[in-house]
Design a protein around this motif. Structure first.
Motif, PDB file in Angstrom:
ATOM      1  N   PRO A 222       8.131  49.140  30.617  1.00 39.89           N
ATOM      2  CA  PRO A 222       6.961  48.671  29.869  1.00 39.89           C
ATOM      3  C   PRO A 222       7.121  48.974  28.385  1.00 39.89           C
ATOM      4  O   PRO A 222       7.757  49.964  28.000  1.00 39.89           O
ATOM      5  CB  PRO A 222       5.793  49.445  30.488  1.00 39.89           C
ATOM      6  CG  PRO A 222       6.410  50.636  31.117  1.00 39.89           C
ATOM      7  CD  PRO A 222       7.788  50.237  31.549  1.00 39.89           C
TER       8      PRO A 222
ATOM      9  N   ASP B   2       1.793  40.704  22.566  1.00 36.79           N
ATOM     10  CA  ASP B   2       0.512  41.038  23.188  1.00 36.79           C
ATOM     11  C   ASP B   2      -0.140  39.788  23.782  1.00 36.79           C
ATOM     12  O   ASP B   2      -0.672  39.813  24.896  1.00 36.79           O
ATOM     13  CB  ASP B   2      -0.398  41.687  22.147  1.00 36.79           C
ATOM     14  CG  ASP B   2      -1.697  42.196  22.744  1.00 36.79           C
ATOM     15  OD1 ASP B   2      -1.654  43.098  23.588  1.00 36.79           O
ATOM     16  OD2 ASP B   2      -2.773  41.663  22.374  1.00 36.79           O
TER      17      ASP B   2
ATOM     18  N   VAL C  42       3.265  40.684  27.664  1.00 42.89           N
ATOM     19  CA  VAL C  42       4.469  41.422  28.042  1.00 42.89           C
ATOM     20  C   VAL C  42       4.589  42.764  27.320  1.00 42.89           C
ATOM     21  O   VAL C  42       5.468  43.566  27.660  1.00 42.89           O
ATOM     22  CB  VAL C  42       5.727  40.569  27.773  1.00 42.89           C
ATOM     23  CG1 VAL C  42       5.773  39.372  28.699  1.00 42.89           C
ATOM     24  CG2 VAL C  42       5.805  40.124  26.316  1.00 42.89           C
TER      25      VAL C  42
ATOM     26  N   LEU D 200       0.529  52.727  30.834  1.00 39.70           N
ATOM     27  CA  LEU D 200       1.811  52.033  30.943  1.00 39.70           C
ATOM     28  C   LEU D 200       2.787  52.791  31.843  1.00 39.70           C
ATOM     29  O   LEU D 200       3.596  52.185  32.557  1.00 39.70           O
ATOM     30  CB  LEU D 200       2.429  51.842  29.550  1.00 39.70           C
ATOM     31  CG  LEU D 200       1.747  50.832  28.624  1.00 39.70           C
ATOM     32  CD1 LEU D 200       2.399  50.850  27.249  1.00 39.70           C
ATOM     33  CD2 LEU D 200       1.796  49.427  29.213  1.00 39.70           C
TER      34      LEU D 200
ATOM     35  N   ARG E 175      -1.652  48.807  34.239  1.00 38.03           N
ATOM     36  CA  ARG E 175      -1.161  48.029  33.093  1.00 38.03           C
ATOM     37  C   ARG E 175       0.366  48.034  33.049  1.00 38.03           C
ATOM     38  O   ARG E 175       0.991  47.010  32.742  1.00 38.03           O
ATOM     39  CB  ARG E 175      -1.727  48.603  31.792  1.00 38.03           C
ATOM     40  CG  ARG E 175      -1.472  47.742  30.565  1.00 38.03           C
ATOM     41  CD  ARG E 175      -2.284  48.222  29.390  1.00 38.03           C
ATOM     42  NE  ARG E 175      -2.218  47.318  28.271  1.00 38.03           N
ATOM     43  CZ  ARG E 175      -2.926  47.457  27.156  1.00 38.03           C
ATOM     44  NH1 ARG E 175      -3.777  48.480  27.044  1.00 38.03           N
ATOM     45  NH2 ARG E 175      -2.806  46.595  26.169  1.00 38.03           N
TER      46      ARG E 175
ATOM     47  N   GLN F 226       2.815  44.697  33.272  1.00 35.91           N
ATOM     48  CA  GLN F 226       3.772  44.381  32.209  1.00 35.91           C
ATOM     49  C   GLN F 226       5.202  44.359  32.723  1.00 35.91           C
ATOM     50  O   GLN F 226       6.019  43.544  32.271  1.00 35.91           O
ATOM     51  CB  GLN F 226       3.622  45.368  31.055  1.00 35.91           C
ATOM     52  CG  GLN F 226       2.367  45.138  30.247  1.00 35.91           C
ATOM     53  CD  GLN F 226       2.429  45.780  28.878  1.00 35.91           C
ATOM     54  OE1 GLN F 226       3.447  46.341  28.487  1.00 35.91           O
ATOM     55  NE2 GLN F 226       1.339  45.697  28.145  1.00 35.91           N
TER      56      GLN F 226
END
Length: 487
Positions: free
Chosen positions: A318, A337, A341, A358, A363, A367
């Motif tokens: 990520p 953003d 990605v 992340l 999230r 991603q």
């Protein structure tokens, strides 16, 4: 025998002049299997993309030549361009932001940029072998030069631009370029909005060493670099030059407590020493094994949004954009953003929570999936589009706007088609010399101006002027530019 002024001699000359000349035999129309890639050693992302395209095309059986646009500029102007760009990013980033924004509003470069690029046209055209089937640009300046040659009818093979950035500055979209290749729908839409007539989404290019790692590979990578075996790691990168507020970000990462910072400073060894003095234990200069570091890390924190971000996507890492450099760093962060990605952390107060999400939260999972999806179409990609065009039987057609233009005859020496007559070449040489002189003076003045703007004393100004005139000093760049692209 008639004398020179006799009527018989004049009639003979007239008859010879009016006698139809035999037509030049057309060049054989055969599928060409050579691609020429034009990049630029500014930063490292443009060269990195060019190198991976070369690897893929070569594996597909296509011969590839690569050229650095900066090497094709006369009077060592390429070094002045690279030096001026580096100075702006390091010493006066606000100047770079002004230049980037003004050219963005203007829809491209100004007269100085156009004059500079015109000086490379002759050399670039002469560097193309006769069997060239397609030309690829990975740098906006090269796209401008190639597009100009195409519009002038001096290049009759298709020109591709591979967009190395996720955001598209107007300089990327050059009139005359046949196809723009984008890594994602977001940059593709931006290119179309700027007037690109044929835009195709082919996915990103990244070295195949960048791939997801299992637990065993992850443990081995951490052991190899002497990193903590179990702690979360945040890999902080700042390009091959180590630019931006890297020290500030490294300390913020350490102090927020979410992850241990692992910082890569590129060729900026002084920055690595400063970080170690600040107590950042894992600070590196140039690293050859970037795939290994990404396998060891849990999240990537970056400030420019270039090739390193794409490599992280391929690895399944990520990505967070934070305290980005001006210009393309900010626009790339916004585009990444928008594409979903990479997270763009605008507020320092959000750093801790976003990193935690992340690394271990939903999230990060989303991603990782979005990043890996960019590479999902195995076997398809920009190299396939280029190879297909290169192998198409028959001579490629000129762009639609050029259908009524007559292409110039082929170069008898076997180089690119369209050599002008000797008199025209002489006039062009004079114009190139004049343009080179003007551009050299402007570049020198710009470099000195940047140094003066960031120098606080008279001796510093004198040193800056002397340094800008020293064309034999390679210390500032650490020697001739290298091929490697990793930080």
């Amino acid at each position: 025998m008639p004398h020179l002024g006799g009527t018989v001699h004049l009639r003979a000359l007239a008859a010879a002049a009016l006698r139809p000349r035999p037509a030049r035999a057309p060049r054989p129309v055969t599928p060409a299997e050579r691609v020429v890639i034009v990049s630029a050693s500014i930063g490292a992302g443009h060269d990195g993309a060019a190198r991976e395209l070369e690897r893929r095309l070569t594996a597909a059986g296509v011969a590839v030549d690569r050229h650095d646009l900066l090497d094709l500029l006369p009077a060592r102007l390429g070094r002045a361009v690279r030096d001026g760009y580096h100075r702006m990013l390091v010493r006066a980033p606000w100047v770079y932001q002004r230049v980037y924004s003004s050219t963005e509003r203007a829809g491209g470069g100004g007269p100085l940029a156009r004059a500079l690029l015109r000086t490379a046209e002759h050399r670039l055209r002469a560097a193309l072998p006769a069997d060239t089937g397609a030309v690829v640009s990975t740098y906006p300046g090269a796209s401008r030069v190639l597009g100009g040659l195409r519009l002038a009818g001096r290049l009759d093979v298709p020109v591709f631009t591979y967009l190395t950035d996720f955001s598209v500055h107007p300089l990327w979209v050059a009139e005359g370029v046949d196809v723009h290749l984008a890594a994602h729908a977001v940059p593709a839409a931006q290119a179309r909005a700027l007037g690109a007539r044929d835009v195709r989404v082919g996915g990103p290019v990244a070295d195949p060493r960048f791939r997801p790692a299992d637990a065993g590979r992850r443990r081995a990578a951490r052991a190899r670099f002497g990193l903590p075996a179990d702690a979360p790691l945040a890999l902080l990168v700042a390009g091959s030059w180590g630019v931006g507020p890297v020290r500030q970000v490294a300390l913020e990462l350490r102090d927020c407590g979410t992850a241990v910072p692992v910082v890569v400073c590129g060729r900026n060894e002084e920055l690595a020493r400063q970080l170690r003095a600040d107590g950042i234990e894992h600070a590196y200069g140039w690293v050859d094994d970037m795939p290994g570091l990404m396998h060891a890390a849990d999240v990537l924190v970056q400030n420019a949004g270039g090739l390193t971000s794409l490599e992280a996507f391929a690895t399944g890492l990520p990505v967070a954009s934070y305290r980005c450099i001006p210009g393309h760093g900010l626009t790339n962060a916004a585009a990444l953003d928008e594409a979903g990605v990479a997270a763009w952390i605008r507020d320092p107060a959000e750093l801790k929570d976003v990193l935690a999400d992340l690394i271990d939260g939903p999230r990060g999972l989303l991603q990782r999936e979005a990043g890996r999806a960019l590479f999902a179409a195995a076997g398809a990609g920009p190299a396939d589009e280029i190879a297909r065009a290169c192998r198409t039987a028959g001579a490629p057609q000129a762009p639609p706007a050029l259908d009524r233009l007559s292409l110039l005859p082929a170069d008898p020496a076997g180089h690119a088609p369209g050599l002008a007559p000797a008199r025209r070449r002489a006039r062009q040489a004079v114009r190139r010399l004049a343009a080179s002189g003007a551009v050299a003076c402007a570049l020198w003045a710009g470099a000195v101006g940047t140094a003066v703007a960031t120098t606080g004393s008279a001796p510093g100004v004198i040193h800056a002027i002397g340094h800008s005139l020293d064309f034999d000093d390679d210390v500032h760049h650490g020697g001739p530019h290298q091929e490697d692209h990793h930080s």
